[in-house]
Design a protein around this motif. Structure first.
Motif, mmCIF file in Angstrom:
data_model
loop_
_atom_site.group_PDB
_atom_site.id
_atom_site.type_symbol
_atom_site.label_atom_id
_atom_site.label_comp_id
_atom_site.label_asym_id
_atom_site.label_seq_id
_atom_site.Cartn_x
_atom_site.Cartn_y
_atom_site.Cartn_z
ATOM 1 N N UNK A 62 1.043 -1.225 -0.212
ATOM 2 C CA UNK A 62 0.019 0.011 -0.089
ATOM 3 C C UNK A 62 0.887 1.394 -0.106
ATOM 4 N N UNK A 63 1.883 1.240 0.644
ATOM 5 C CA UNK A 63 2.946 2.325 0.928
ATOM 6 C C UNK A 63 3.916 2.360 -0.222
ATOM 7 N N UNK A 64 4.010 1.466 -0.997
ATOM 8 C CA UNK A 64 4.954 1.232 -2.047
ATOM 9 C C UNK A 64 5.184 2.408 -3.019
ATOM 10 N N UNK A 65 4.031 3.014 -3.617
ATOM 11 C CA UNK A 65 4.001 4.189 -4.542
ATOM 12 C C UNK A 65 4.423 5.240 -3.729
ATOM 13 N N UNK A 66 4.239 5.437 -2.457
ATOM 14 C CA UNK A 66 4.896 6.547 -1.651
ATOM 15 C C UNK A 66 6.377 6.624 -1.633
ATOM 16 N N UNK A 67 6.945 5.295 -1.220
ATOM 17 C CA UNK A 67 8.339 5.221 -1.295
ATOM 18 C C UNK A 67 9.053 5.389 -2.587
ATOM 19 N N UNK A 68 8.382 5.083 -3.686
ATOM 20 C CA UNK A 68 8.849 5.119 -4.975
ATOM 21 C C UNK A 68 8.934 6.734 -5.088
ATOM 22 N N UNK A 69 8.376 7.640 -4.590
ATOM 23 C CA UNK A 69 8.352 8.825 -4.680
ATOM 24 C C UNK A 69 9.713 9.558 -4.215
ATOM 25 N N UNK A 70 10.339 8.948 -3.379
ATOM 26 C CA UNK A 70 11.596 9.215 -2.874
ATOM 27 C C UNK A 70 12.665 8.556 -3.441
ATOM 28 N N UNK A 71 12.539 7.559 -4.256
ATOM 29 C CA UNK A 71 13.519 6.435 -4.845
ATOM 30 C C UNK A 71 14.025 6.962 -5.983
ATOM 31 N N UNK A 72 13.331 7.929 -6.768
ATOM 32 C CA UNK A 72 13.700 8.235 -8.100
ATOM 33 C C UNK A 72 15.287 8.707 -8.116
ATOM 34 N N UNK A 73 15.766 8.363 -9.250
ATOM 35 C CA UNK A 73 17.112 8.829 -9.397
ATOM 36 C C UNK A 73 17.314 10.026 -10.114
ATOM 37 N N UNK A 79 12.954 18.787 -7.322
ATOM 38 C CA UNK A 79 12.252 19.142 -8.462
ATOM 39 C C UNK A 79 10.534 18.977 -8.779
ATOM 40 N N UNK A 80 10.133 17.931 -7.944
ATOM 41 C CA UNK A 80 8.631 17.630 -8.376
ATOM 42 C C UNK A 80 7.913 17.777 -6.842
ATOM 43 N N UNK A 81 6.748 17.967 -6.855
ATOM 44 C CA UNK A 81 6.076 17.951 -5.616
ATOM 45 C C UNK A 81 5.426 16.583 -5.410
ATOM 46 N N UNK A 82 5.386 16.097 -4.155
ATOM 47 C CA UNK A 82 4.859 14.654 -3.687
ATOM 48 C C UNK A 82 3.310 14.806 -3.429
ATOM 49 N N UNK A 83 2.633 13.811 -4.023
ATOM 50 C CA UNK A 83 1.176 13.902 -3.869
ATOM 51 C C UNK A 83 0.444 12.690 -3.748
ATOM 52 N N UNK A 93 4.549 14.625 6.345
ATOM 53 C CA UNK A 93 5.853 14.652 5.578
ATOM 54 C C UNK A 93 5.745 15.284 4.217
ATOM 55 N N UNK A 94 4.586 14.876 3.595
ATOM 56 C CA UNK A 94 4.472 15.548 2.063
ATOM 57 C C UNK A 94 4.378 17.002 2.384
ATOM 58 N N UNK A 95 3.546 17.472 3.260
ATOM 59 C CA UNK A 95 3.425 18.939 3.191
ATOM 60 C C UNK A 95 4.730 19.575 3.500
ATOM 61 N N UNK A 96 5.841 19.004 4.248
ATOM 62 C CA UNK A 96 7.065 19.576 4.673
ATOM 63 C C UNK A 96 7.829 19.278 3.338
ATOM 64 N N UNK A 97 7.947 18.512 2.521
ATOM 65 C CA UNK A 97 8.724 18.248 1.501
ATOM 66 C C UNK A 97 8.108 19.228 0.452
ATOM 67 N N UNK A 98 6.821 19.268 0.411
ATOM 68 C CA UNK A 98 6.429 20.257 -0.852
ATOM 69 C C UNK A 98 6.824 21.728 -0.505
ATOM 70 N N UNK A 99 6.812 22.006 0.671
ATOM 71 C CA UNK A 99 7.180 23.441 1.294
ATOM 72 C C UNK A 99 8.721 23.744 1.050
#
Length: 340
Positions: A62-73, A79-83, A93-99
């Motif tokens: 269920x969380x795999x998609x979320x983890x892949x957001x931070x595993x991009x090489x 460069x990109x927002x987390x959604x 965490x998403x709000x902090x990263x997007x800020x």
């Protein structure tokens, strides 16, 4: 994130399950009527362990998609927002990263605007400084017969040197926007380099240098303006580091897969420990540190960088106290700029 790393982050939950299982076993051991319950207890513990790992597996997928957001090489994770957050913890965490991403984008925009302003000013300054330089050259020519020949030649050399430094700055400024300022056509190499050689005639005369230009010629697909600048840097260095009464040879050789423009001098040479770094930005080396040479460390850096942008290979060979050979290799190209 892998499943093993996911489990490592939940080691406390597993440890809590183990502690509760031990407490359950201890209670069974203290209860006399349940001494025959050990087989059933073992099955229960195995079933609990299976269910725990099943829940972990479901939660991980269920969380795999979320983890892949931070595993991009990528060069930057900002460069990109987390959604893809789905829990309150992930949303935090998403709000902090997007800020951070928003602040990063804002800083980058300010930096780019600042760089553009600096570049615009530099381009304007370069074009403006050429006017007084040209005026000084005209004034100098008008008083040629009023001052000693030696002083006239020295002043002419200094003006030419200033003009070459200004030209260096201009090409350095344009190097990032190279794609907007080049035209590939077929040229005669000799016709490109001969005006550069004539422009350095005063230095050849003053230092009594012998120049040999081979009769062979070749036609190449390239941009004449950028090659003129590159060759000027190479020839200027050859003159600078060749002692009086030295020799400079220029040859053009046709090879199976292209054409080589070779500039060879019998100057002081480059130390072996410096040879691998002469194309680095700002590197002057042992020779460039000598006060009489006044090296900026930009000429060869720009030559190498611009040569690479038009598909030309610039290489160097040198032996101390014997000389240096600079080679510009033009691969055989067709009009589609594809190597044959």
């Amino acid at each position: 994130m892998t499943f093993i790393k996911y489990l490592k982050d939940r080691i406390l939950i597993l440890a809590g399950w183990v502690v509760l299982s031990l407490l359950l076993g201890f209670m069974v051991w203290l209860t006399p009527d349940l001494h025959n319950f050990w087989d059933n207890l073992s099955y229960l513990l195995v079933l609990q362990l299976f269910i725990v790992f099943l829940f972990f597996t479901i939660d991980y997928h269920r969380r795999k998609k979320w983890y892949k957001t931070f595993d991009k090489e990528e060069d930057s994770h900002l460069q990109h927002f987390v959604e893809s957050a789905s829990t309150e913890e992930e949303l935090l965490i998403q709000e902090y990263v997007n800020q951070q991403v928003r602040e990063h984008h804002s800083m980058m925009e300010q930096l780019l605007d600042s760089q553009k302003d600096q570049k615009d000013y530099m381009d304007s300054w370069i074009h403006e400084i050429k006017v007084p330089l040209a005026a000084v050259d005209l004034i100098l020519n008008s008083i040629e017969f009023d001052i000693p020949d030696e002083k006239f030649v020295l002043l002419q050399n200094e003006i030419q040197q200033i003009d070459e430094y200004v030209e260096q700055i201009l090409y350095y400024s344009r190097s990032d926007e190279f794609v907007n300022d080049y035209l590939i056509q077929e040229y005669s190499l000799k016709k490109i380099i001969q005006p550069i050689i004539r422009s350095q005639a005063n230095y050849f005369i003053q230092k009594n240098l012998q120049l040999t230009l081979a009769e062979a010629d070749a036609r190449v697909l390239t941009d004449s303006k950028w090659i003129e600048f590159i060759f000027r840097q190479l020839l200027s260095n050859a003159i600078k580091y060749t002692p009086d009464h030295g020799k400079i040879d220029i040859t053009i050789e046709k090879k199976n897969n292209g054409v080589a423009l070779i500039l060879q001098d019998n100057g002081i040479g480059i130390p072996s420990e410096d040879l691998g770094r002469i194309f680095d930005k700002g590197f002057t080396g042992e020779n460039g540190r000598k006060a009489q040479q006044h090296s900026t460390g930009l000429g060869l850096y720009l030559a190498k960088r611009l040569a690479g942008k038009i598909g030309v290979d610039l290489s160097a060979k040198s032996t101390m106290n014997e000389g240096t050979t600079m080679t510009l290799f033009f691969p055989q190209l067709d009009y589609y700029h594809e190597e044959r």
